[in-house]
Write a protein that holds these residues in place. Sequence first.
Motif, mmCIF file in Angstrom:
data_model
loop_
_atom_site.group_PDB
_atom_site.id
_atom_site.type_symbol
_atom_site.label_atom_id
_atom_site.label_comp_id
_atom_site.label_asym_id
_atom_site.label_seq_id
_atom_site.Cartn_x
_atom_site.Cartn_y
_atom_site.Cartn_z
ATOM 1 N N ILE A 24 -88.324 8.377 27.925
ATOM 2 C CA ILE A 24 -87.245 9.330 28.231
ATOM 3 C C ILE A 24 -86.388 9.487 26.971
ATOM 4 C CG2 ILE A 24 -85.355 9.911 29.795
ATOM 5 C CD1 ILE A 24 -86.482 7.644 31.656
ATOM 6 N N PRO A 25 -86.308 10.700 26.408
ATOM 7 C CA PRO A 25 -85.611 10.867 25.129
ATOM 8 C C PRO A 25 -84.164 10.378 25.154
ATOM 9 C CG PRO A 25 -86.861 12.838 25.658
ATOM 10 C CD PRO A 25 -86.955 11.940 26.859
ATOM 11 N N THR A 26 -83.414 10.745 26.194
ATOM 12 C CA THR A 26 -82.017 10.305 26.284
ATOM 13 C C THR A 26 -81.766 9.691 27.653
ATOM 14 O OG1 THR A 26 -81.330 12.063 24.769
ATOM 15 C CG2 THR A 26 -79.597 11.054 26.121
ATOM 16 N N VAL A 27 -81.317 8.445 27.640
ATOM 17 C CA VAL A 27 -80.991 7.739 28.885
ATOM 18 C C VAL A 27 -79.495 7.454 28.859
ATOM 19 C CG1 VAL A 27 -81.328 5.621 30.236
ATOM 20 C CG2 VAL A 27 -83.263 6.634 28.972
ATOM 21 N N VAL A 28 -78.809 7.765 29.952
ATOM 22 C CA VAL A 28 -77.384 7.450 30.035
ATOM 23 C C VAL A 28 -77.150 6.611 31.283
ATOM 24 C CG1 VAL A 28 -75.043 8.359 30.138
ATOM 25 C CG2 VAL A 28 -76.811 9.630 28.899
ATOM 26 N N ILE A 29 -76.465 5.501 31.105
ATOM 27 C CA ILE A 29 -76.083 4.666 32.257
ATOM 28 C C ILE A 29 -74.561 4.658 32.338
ATOM 29 C CG2 ILE A 29 -76.225 2.404 33.374
ATOM 30 C CD1 ILE A 29 -78.841 1.899 31.900
ATOM 31 N N THR A 30 -74.039 5.139 33.476
ATOM 32 C CA THR A 30 -72.587 5.147 33.655
ATOM 33 C C THR A 30 -72.160 3.823 34.282
ATOM 34 O OG1 THR A 30 -72.644 6.195 35.844
ATOM 35 C CG2 THR A 30 -72.559 7.661 33.928
ATOM 36 N N LEU A 31 -70.986 3.366 33.878
ATOM 37 C CA LEU A 31 -70.519 2.026 34.242
ATOM 38 C C LEU A 31 -69.145 2.070 34.896
ATOM 39 C CD1 LEU A 31 -71.539 0.490 30.794
ATOM 40 C CD2 LEU A 31 -72.802 0.216 32.924
ATOM 41 N N GLY A 32 -68.862 3.125 35.663
ATOM 42 C CA GLY A 32 -67.578 3.222 36.353
ATOM 43 C C GLY A 32 -66.420 3.121 35.367
ATOM 44 N N ALA A 33 -65.448 2.290 35.700
ATOM 45 C CA ALA A 33 -64.237 2.140 34.882
ATOM 46 C C ALA A 33 -64.537 1.641 33.464
ATOM 47 C CB ALA A 33 -63.266 1.187 35.560
ATOM 48 N N ALA A 73 -70.900 14.380 23.007
ATOM 49 C CA ALA A 73 -71.155 14.770 24.400
ATOM 50 C C ALA A 73 -70.771 13.626 25.339
ATOM 51 C CB ALA A 73 -72.620 15.156 24.586
ATOM 52 N N LEU A 74 -71.078 12.412 24.921
ATOM 53 C CA LEU A 74 -70.726 11.236 25.728
ATOM 54 C C LEU A 74 -69.204 11.122 25.856
ATOM 55 C CD1 LEU A 74 -71.785 8.654 27.173
ATOM 56 C CD2 LEU A 74 -71.655 7.496 24.955
ATOM 57 N N ARG A 75 -68.503 11.291 24.744
ATOM 58 C CA ARG A 75 -67.031 11.222 24.774
ATOM 59 C C ARG A 75 -66.444 12.295 25.684
ATOM 60 N NH1 ARG A 75 -67.142 9.203 19.552
ATOM 61 N NH2 ARG A 75 -67.544 11.236 18.613
ATOM 62 N N PHE A 76 -67.005 13.498 25.592
ATOM 63 C CA PHE A 76 -66.537 14.626 26.412
ATOM 64 C C PHE A 76 -66.743 14.312 27.904
ATOM 65 C CE2 PHE A 76 -67.319 18.935 28.244
ATOM 66 C CZ PHE A 76 -66.119 19.534 27.909
ATOM 67 N N LEU A 93 -75.245 5.475 26.142
ATOM 68 C CA LEU A 93 -76.277 6.493 25.918
ATOM 69 C C LEU A 93 -77.303 5.909 24.961
ATOM 70 C CD1 LEU A 93 -75.744 10.261 25.238
ATOM 71 C CD2 LEU A 93 -77.205 8.927 23.707
ATOM 72 N N ILE A 94 -78.568 6.018 25.338
ATOM 73 C CA ILE A 94 -79.638 5.474 24.506
ATOM 74 C C ILE A 94 -80.564 6.620 24.132
ATOM 75 C CG2 ILE A 94 -81.585 3.852 24.417
ATOM 76 C CD1 ILE A 94 -78.894 3.264 26.984
ATOM 77 N N ASN A 95 -80.766 6.793 22.831
ATOM 78 C CA ASN A 95 -81.705 7.817 22.367
ATOM 79 C C ASN A 95 -82.385 7.290 21.099
ATOM 80 O OD1 ASN A 95 -79.684 8.079 20.475
ATOM 81 N ND2 ASN A 95 -79.387 10.261 20.761
ATOM 82 N N ALA A 96 -83.039 8.178 20.375
ATOM 83 C CA ALA A 96 -83.689 7.748 19.138
ATOM 84 C C ALA A 96 -82.917 8.308 17.960
ATOM 85 C CB ALA A 96 -85.122 8.253 19.111
ATOM 86 N N ILE A 144 -78.216 2.970 20.409
ATOM 87 C CA ILE A 144 -77.401 2.778 21.617
ATOM 88 C C ILE A 144 -75.942 3.081 21.305
ATOM 89 C CG2 ILE A 144 -76.664 1.115 23.396
ATOM 90 C CD1 ILE A 144 -79.238 -0.416 22.940
ATOM 91 N N ILE A 145 -75.355 3.997 22.066
ATOM 92 C CA ILE A 145 -73.943 4.347 21.860
ATOM 93 C C ILE A 145 -73.176 3.963 23.116
ATOM 94 C CG2 ILE A 145 -72.333 6.193 21.229
ATOM 95 C CD1 ILE A 145 -74.796 7.925 20.543
ATOM 96 N N TYR A 146 -72.100 3.204 22.938
ATOM 97 C CA TYR A 146 -71.253 2.849 24.074
ATOM 98 C C TYR A 146 -69.912 3.552 23.929
ATOM 99 C CZ TYR A 146 -67.925 0.204 26.890
ATOM 100 O OH TYR A 146 -66.926 -0.145 27.762
ATOM 101 N N GLN A 147 -69.448 4.114 25.015
ATOM 102 C CA GLN A 147 -68.114 4.724 25.008
ATOM 103 C C GLN A 147 -67.319 4.176 26.188
ATOM 104 O OE1 GLN A 147 -66.708 7.070 22.744
ATOM 105 N NE2 GLN A 147 -64.873 6.532 23.919
ATOM 106 N N GLN A 148 -66.184 3.606 25.883
ATOM 107 C CA GLN A 148 -65.298 3.053 26.900
ATOM 108 C C GLN A 148 -64.584 4.188 27.645
ATOM 109 O OE1 GLN A 148 -62.814 0.292 24.868
ATOM 110 N NE2 GLN A 148 -62.251 -0.782 26.749
#
Length: 310
Positions: free
Chosen positions: A219-228, A281-284, A233-236, A244-248
């Motif tokens: 899967i090219p882009t996988v996003v797992i949401t973690l509530g609060a 996009a993740l931040r947005f 976001l995981i991509n290549a 792997i990009i994490y956004q609080q």
Amino acid sequence: MPVKPILVVGSLNMDQVVRVPRLPVMGETLLGASSITFVPGGKGANQAVAMARLGAQVQMAGRIGQDPFGQQLKAALEDDQIDTSLLVTDTEAASGSAFIFLNEQGENAIVVSSGSNGNVGKDQRQMEHIFDALEQVQALVMQMEIPHETVELLIERAHSLNVPVILNLAPAHPLRRETLSKLSVLVVNETEASLLSGQPVESLDDARHVGAILHEHGIPTVVITLGAQGAVLINADEQGQTNIIYQQAPKVNVVDTTAAGDCFVGALTVALAEGQTPADALRFAIRASSIKVTRFGAQSGLPRRSDVGE
Ligand code: ADP
Ligand code: NA
């Protein structure tokens, strides 16, 4: 040249919300703390409205019942300038409904009666129209509140037409690896990520790990949401390495988490369709969904572009 629309094929539900002092336990009769509120919802319709409010051209395909709820659900989409020409009135089933208990912490317990959503894909004529529409859309967005066979069929069809598919696998349902590899973006929350991967997802590290596995499955882009906690976001990267990009998420005053995930999916899709980088996009998406949780209701609480900014 006019912009191509984003097509959502999915569910519409009338959310029937009662505030409760706490969630009821088995066998209990609990007095609600409010009168019932009717709010248009359903994951498909919520994602469609989220995208329209954030500035996208949106078309929605789905099924409503021959009841007043059906008309209200359709009108709610049209209020946000969504093209409803692919909505069909089902003569056999009632409109989808969600019975939502909302406690004082903004947490909920939900029972969904699928009704006409369960017939999406069973009407060959409607499917032909959806196939035709797919030839002229920018992207296809789906969730799992319609039959999974329909979702699988549309993933195949969109893939063969080079239309990117954004799938929010909610509620979780196992999909074949080959089908998953035809997605462009997969969005799941912790529970769904765990059910899909067969691994626990209880921490940010778990999410990074499971996201990377799903990405390596094709899967090219996988996003797992973690509530609060936000989302990963995981991509290549450009060298093809797993990135792997994490956004609080910002700390906010939580009023109602209903449709937080839907707002996230809609915002992420809009930002990616505009050509924003995955990190932007993740931040947005985080910003939009953290606004959603401060407001009551599914569609009623979805933010506009001016609320979220660029
Ligand atoms: P779902 O509603 O599908 O279970 P999540 O609970 O993971 O999905 O929420 C989706 C997104 O909504 C999160 O990634 C986050 O950006 C936002 N969100 C959810 N809950 C909160 C919260 N308590 N505070 C801030 N943002 C939140
Ligand atoms: Na959640």
